[in-house]
Design a protein around this motif. Structure first.
Motif, PDB file in Angstrom:
ATOM      1  N   THR A  59      -3.993  -3.474  -2.978  1.00 26.99           N
ATOM      2  CA  THR A  59      -4.689  -4.744  -2.780  1.00 26.99           C
ATOM      3  C   THR A  59      -4.893  -5.100  -1.307  1.00 26.99           C
ATOM      4  O   THR A  59      -5.450  -6.153  -1.003  1.00 26.99           O
ATOM      5  N   GLU A  60      -4.452  -4.227  -0.387  1.00 28.69           N
ATOM      6  CA  GLU A  60      -4.674  -4.477   1.037  1.00 28.69           C
ATOM      7  C   GLU A  60      -6.181  -4.542   1.338  1.00 28.69           C
ATOM      8  O   GLU A  60      -6.939  -3.657   0.958  1.00 28.69           O
ATOM      9  N   HIS A 104       2.857   4.429  -2.517  1.00 33.54           N
ATOM     10  CA  HIS A 104       1.955   3.596  -1.713  1.00 33.54           C
ATOM     11  C   HIS A 104       0.756   4.408  -1.215  1.00 33.54           C
ATOM     12  O   HIS A 104      -0.399   3.975  -1.323  1.00 33.54           O
ATOM     13  N   THR A 105       1.034   5.568  -0.636  1.00 29.58           N
ATOM     14  CA  THR A 105      -0.044   6.390  -0.074  1.00 29.58           C
ATOM     15  C   THR A 105      -0.992   6.856  -1.167  1.00 29.58           C
ATOM     16  O   THR A 105      -2.218   6.883  -0.972  1.00 29.58           O
ATOM     17  N   LEU A 106      -0.427   7.215  -2.324  1.00 35.33           N
ATOM     18  CA  LEU A 106      -1.283   7.638  -3.443  1.00 35.33           C
ATOM     19  C   LEU A 106      -2.176   6.493  -3.906  1.00 35.33           C
ATOM     20  O   LEU A 106      -3.349   6.705  -4.244  1.00 35.33           O
ATOM     21  N   ALA A 107      -1.635   5.280  -3.913  1.00 36.73           N
ATOM     22  CA  ALA A 107      -2.440   4.129  -4.316  1.00 36.73           C
ATOM     23  C   ALA A 107      -3.577   3.890  -3.330  1.00 36.73           C
ATOM     24  O   ALA A 107      -4.700   3.577  -3.718  1.00 36.73           O
ATOM     25  N   ALA A 108      -3.277   4.034  -2.028  1.00 35.37           N
ATOM     26  CA  ALA A 108      -4.324   3.845  -1.017  1.00 35.37           C
ATOM     27  C   ALA A 108      -5.442   4.857  -1.202  1.00 35.37           C
ATOM     28  O   ALA A 108      -6.635   4.518  -1.146  1.00 35.37           O
ATOM     29  N   LEU A 109      -5.073   6.121  -1.421  1.00 35.56           N
ATOM     30  CA  LEU A 109      -6.089   7.153  -1.654  1.00 35.56           C
ATOM     31  C   LEU A 109      -6.863   6.875  -2.946  1.00 35.56           C
ATOM     32  O   LEU A 109      -8.079   7.077  -3.006  1.00 35.56           O
ATOM     33  N   ARG A 110      -6.160   6.412  -3.951  1.00 35.88           N
ATOM     34  CA  ARG A 110      -6.811   6.114  -5.234  1.00 35.88           C
ATOM     35  C   ARG A 110      -7.860   5.026  -5.056  1.00 35.88           C
ATOM     36  O   ARG A 110      -8.914   5.047  -5.714  1.00 35.88           O
ATOM     37  N   VAL A 111      -7.582   4.064  -4.178  1.00 38.58           N
ATOM     38  CA  VAL A 111      -8.555   3.002  -3.901  1.00 38.58           C
ATOM     39  C   VAL A 111      -9.768   3.540  -3.150  1.00 38.58           C
ATOM     40  O   VAL A 111     -10.909   3.192  -3.457  1.00 38.58           O
ATOM     41  N   MET A 112      -9.520   4.402  -2.166  1.00 42.16           N
ATOM     42  CA  MET A 112     -10.596   4.808  -1.262  1.00 42.16           C
ATOM     43  C   MET A 112     -11.429   5.975  -1.774  1.00 42.16           C
ATOM     44  O   MET A 112     -12.656   5.994  -1.593  1.00 42.16           O
ATOM     45  N   LEU A 113     -10.794   6.974  -2.360  1.00 40.77           N
ATOM     46  CA  LEU A 113     -11.534   8.171  -2.764  1.00 40.77           C
ATOM     47  C   LEU A 113     -12.453   7.872  -3.940  1.00 40.77           C
ATOM     48  O   LEU A 113     -12.058   7.199  -4.892  1.00 40.77           O
ATOM     49  N   PRO A 114     -13.678   8.384  -3.920  1.00 37.70           N
ATOM     50  CA  PRO A 114     -14.600   8.126  -5.028  1.00 37.70           C
ATOM     51  C   PRO A 114     -14.245   8.880  -6.298  1.00 37.70           C
ATOM     52  O   PRO A 114     -14.765   8.576  -7.369  1.00 37.70           O
ATOM     53  N   GLY A 120      -8.179 -15.631 -16.391  1.00 41.04           N
ATOM     54  CA  GLY A 120      -9.406 -15.101 -16.976  1.00 41.04           C
ATOM     55  C   GLY A 120     -10.364 -14.427 -16.031  1.00 41.04           C
ATOM     56  O   GLY A 120     -11.472 -14.048 -16.433  1.00 41.04           O
ATOM     57  N   SER A 121      -9.968 -14.261 -14.755  1.00 37.68           N
ATOM     58  CA  SER A 121     -10.842 -13.599 -13.777  1.00 37.68           C
ATOM     59  C   SER A 121     -10.119 -12.359 -13.241  1.00 37.68           C
ATOM     60  O   SER A 121      -9.355 -12.442 -12.280  1.00 37.68           O
ATOM     61  N   ASP A 122     -10.356 -11.224 -13.867  1.00 43.22           N
ATOM     62  CA  ASP A 122      -9.602 -10.005 -13.584  1.00 43.22           C
ATOM     63  C   ASP A 122     -10.464  -9.031 -12.785  1.00 43.22           C
ATOM     64  O   ASP A 122     -11.537  -8.618 -13.240  1.00 43.22           O
ATOM     65  N   ASN A 123     -10.000  -8.637 -11.575  1.00 44.25           N
ATOM     66  CA  ASN A 123     -10.754  -7.669 -10.781  1.00 44.25           C
ATOM     67  C   ASN A 123     -10.333  -6.226 -11.051  1.00 44.25           C
ATOM     68  O   ASN A 123     -10.846  -5.300 -10.431  1.00 44.25           O
ATOM     69  N   GLY A 124      -9.383  -6.027 -11.963  1.00 39.56           N
ATOM     70  CA  GLY A 124      -8.986  -4.678 -12.369  1.00 39.56           C
ATOM     71  C   GLY A 124      -7.961  -4.008 -11.481  1.00 39.56           C
ATOM     72  O   GLY A 124      -7.475  -2.918 -11.821  1.00 39.56           O
ATOM     73  N   LEU A 125      -7.607  -4.628 -10.357  1.00 38.49           N
ATOM     74  CA  LEU A 125      -6.637  -4.000  -9.461  1.00 38.49           C
ATOM     75  C   LEU A 125      -5.220  -4.133 -10.001  1.00 38.49           C
ATOM     76  O   LEU A 125      -4.896  -5.074 -10.724  1.00 38.49           O
ATOM     77  N   CYS A 126      -4.382  -3.148  -9.652  1.00 41.11           N
ATOM     78  CA  CYS A 126      -2.967  -3.103 -10.044  1.00 41.11           C
ATOM     79  C   CYS A 126      -2.764  -2.876 -11.538  1.00 41.11           C
ATOM     80  O   CYS A 126      -1.726  -3.257 -12.095  1.00 41.11           O
ATOM     81  N   ALA A 127      -3.731  -2.232 -12.184  1.00 41.15           N
ATOM     82  CA  ALA A 127      -3.567  -1.893 -13.595  1.00 41.15           C
ATOM     83  C   ALA A 127      -2.472  -0.836 -13.745  1.00 41.15           C
ATOM     84  O   ALA A 127      -2.357   0.076 -12.922  1.00 41.15           O
ATOM     85  N   PRO A 128      -1.636  -0.930 -14.786  1.00 37.46           N
ATOM     86  CA  PRO A 128      -0.526   0.008 -14.957  1.00 37.46           C
ATOM     87  C   PRO A 128      -0.940   1.476 -15.017  1.00 37.46           C
ATOM     88  O   PRO A 128      -0.228   2.341 -14.503  1.00 37.46           O
ATOM     89  N   LEU A 129      -2.095   1.778 -15.615  1.00 41.67           N
ATOM     90  CA  LEU A 129      -2.494   3.178 -15.738  1.00 41.67           C
ATOM     91  C   LEU A 129      -2.793   3.796 -14.378  1.00 41.67           C
ATOM     92  O   LEU A 129      -2.489   4.972 -14.134  1.00 41.67           O
ATOM     93  N   GLY A 130      -3.367   3.032 -13.472  1.00 42.66           N
ATOM     94  CA  GLY A 130      -3.594   3.533 -12.123  1.00 42.66           C
ATOM     95  C   GLY A 130      -2.282   3.819 -11.426  1.00 42.66           C
ATOM     96  O   GLY A 130      -2.121   4.845 -10.753  1.00 42.66           O
ATOM     97  N   ALA A 131      -1.316   2.904 -11.580  1.00 45.77           N
ATOM     98  CA  ALA A 131       0.003   3.109 -10.982  1.00 45.77           C
ATOM     99  C   ALA A 131       0.699   4.322 -11.570  1.00 45.77           C
ATOM    100  O   ALA A 131       1.452   5.016 -10.876  1.00 45.77           O
ATOM    101  N   LEU A 132       0.445   4.600 -12.852  1.00 43.55           N
ATOM    102  CA  LEU A 132       1.034   5.793 -13.472  1.00 43.55           C
ATOM    103  C   LEU A 132       0.476   7.064 -12.851  1.00 43.55           C
ATOM    104  O   LEU A 132       1.188   8.073 -12.701  1.00 43.55           O
ATOM    105  N   HIS A 133      -0.783   7.045 -12.464  1.00 42.79           N
ATOM    106  CA  HIS A 133      -1.397   8.197 -11.814  1.00 42.79           C
ATOM    107  C   HIS A 133      -0.667   8.509 -10.504  1.00 42.79           C
ATOM    108  O   HIS A 133      -0.481   9.685 -10.158  1.00 42.79           O
ATOM    109  N   ASP A 134      -0.226   7.472  -9.792  1.00 38.53           N
ATOM    110  CA  ASP A 134       0.512   7.675  -8.545  1.00 38.53           C
ATOM    111  C   ASP A 134       1.864   8.336  -8.809  1.00 38.53           C
ATOM    112  O   ASP A 134       2.285   9.247  -8.084  1.00 38.53           O
TER     113      ASP A 134
END
Length: 378
Positions: free
Chosen positions: A147-148, A205-215, A340-354
């Motif tokens: 979320t940075e 943390h680093t995996l999450a940053a890459l997950r955010v940036m990489l297409p 009720g306004s969800d931007n999809g960040l910090c979803a558990p499945l993404g964190a599991l990928h890390d």
């Protein structure tokens, strides 16, 4: 809209040094801290006293601890004025507490990693998806690098085509840890009962940053893990070659076992992403914010200038400095999702990928491991 009543479950360093200031930054109109839980009365009371000072409360939040029959975790979770909890507990303790809070009808923001391993994380996510998500309960993983604003700005630059198509990338984390560190002297970190030690705790943390940036997500991992400083068992270093689903590839080096503190301060580190039309980097910087210097991140975006024939004639450079804001943002986004306004960040499945990356790299021994297959087989 009335503020969300919250409780903090856990009273360690990060709860005090990160979550309390983040609650201040988010504001009392958004969240209201009502209670603190810890296994011991002393630690819960200490954080509650800190919270009263930091949040400038008229009285300290209510204190709950295991030995109190009428003021234990069950009593806290039974309170209707507490709609959500922030779980800041040892890694292996979190899954059961997350389930307990969801069962009590509370929204949950749990600290990273999502679970100590892929199998338990996947089981927890399946339980949430089947039993609690349909009831409207929100569970998010507090991965502050996701979320940075700096990483979000870097991701936007890539989406906007400023470096062209991503070709290759690298991430290098160099940390020095010694036995006097406050982080090492947290008992559950001193003798970790989970894979990877600091590699799991901090490496995600680093995996999450890459997950955010990489297409495209990292798919294949081939790496080696080692222990270089005996007190950091079971491992303190990972070196891995990776490939994303779109064919781009990279090198990831993560260590908490640097031999001296100067390595952590001076050895080259950060994230660099190369594209067909430029490159981008993200690194830590100190930013002057009013009268004080604070931690932040610098995003450097370099775009190639080309003539009509495609020859490079020069380059443009854009510098984006942002104060670190990940923890306040993860709380804001969590509350927004509840409302009720969800931007999809910090979803558990993404964190599991890390977590899956760390698990794959720890066990690879040079053989390629498919992260998506690992998550399906767990």
């Amino acid at each position: 809209m009335a503020p969300i009543g919250i409780a903090i479950l856990g009273s360690g360093i990060f709860a005090k040094e990160a979550h309390l200031p983040a609650i201040v930054a988010v504001g009392s109109s958004v969240v209201e801290l009502k209670a603190i839980y810890s296994r011991s009365e002393k630690s819960a009371a200490s954080l509650a006293e800190d919270a009263q000072v930091v949040l400038k409360l008229a009285s300290r939040p209510d204190v709950y601890f295991d030995a109190a029959p009428n003021a234990n975790l069950d009593s806290l979770l039974a309170r209707p004025d507490i709609q959500a909890v922030i779980v800041v507990l040892p890694i292996t303790a979190q899954p059961n507490i997350i389930r307990k809070a969801l069962l009590a009808g509370k929204h949950v923001l749990s600290e990273k990693p999502v679970a100590p391993d892929v199998a338990s994380g996947l089981e927890l996510i399946k339980d949430y998806e089947a039993d609690y998500k349909p009831k409207g309960l929100i569970w998010r993983v507090a991965e502050n690098w996701e979320t940075e604003t700096s990483y979000q700005e870097a991701a936007k630059a890539i989406r906007d085509g400023k470096i062209g198509k991503v070709s290759f990338y690298n991430a290098r984390v160099v940390n020095y840890m010694d036995t006097s560190s406050k982080w090492y002297n947290t008992p559950w970190r001193t003798i970790p009962d989970y894979q990877g030690g600091f590699l799991l705790d901090g490496g995600v943390h680093t995996l999450a940053a890459l997950r955010v940036m990489l297409p495209s997500p990292i798919k294949i991992v081939s790496g080696f893990a080692s222990l270089n400083r005996e007190f950091l068992k079971p491992e303190d270093t990972i070196n891995a070659v990776v490939q994303s689903a779109d064919g781009s590839h990279g090198v990831l080096d993560l260590t908490w076992g640097a031999p001296t503190s100067s390595a952590s301060a001076r050895a080259a580190k950060g994230i660099t992403i190369m594209g067909t039309d430029g490159w981008l980097s993200v690194s830590s910087v100190t930013i002057v914010d009013g009268p004080k210097s604070v931690g932040g991140m610098r995003v450097t975006v370099v775009t190639a200038k080309k003539d009509k024939d495609g020859n490079v004639t020069g380059e443009t450079e854009e510098i984006i400095d942002k104060v670190s804001d990940g923890v306040p943002n993860e709380i804001r986004f969590f509350v927004n999702a509840i409302n009720g306004s969800d931007n999809g960040l910090c979803a558990p499945l993404g964190a599991l990928h890390d977590v899956a990356f760390i698990e794959a790299a720890l066990n690879s021994k040079g053989s390629p491991i498919d992260i998506e297959r690992l998550m399906k087989l767990a």
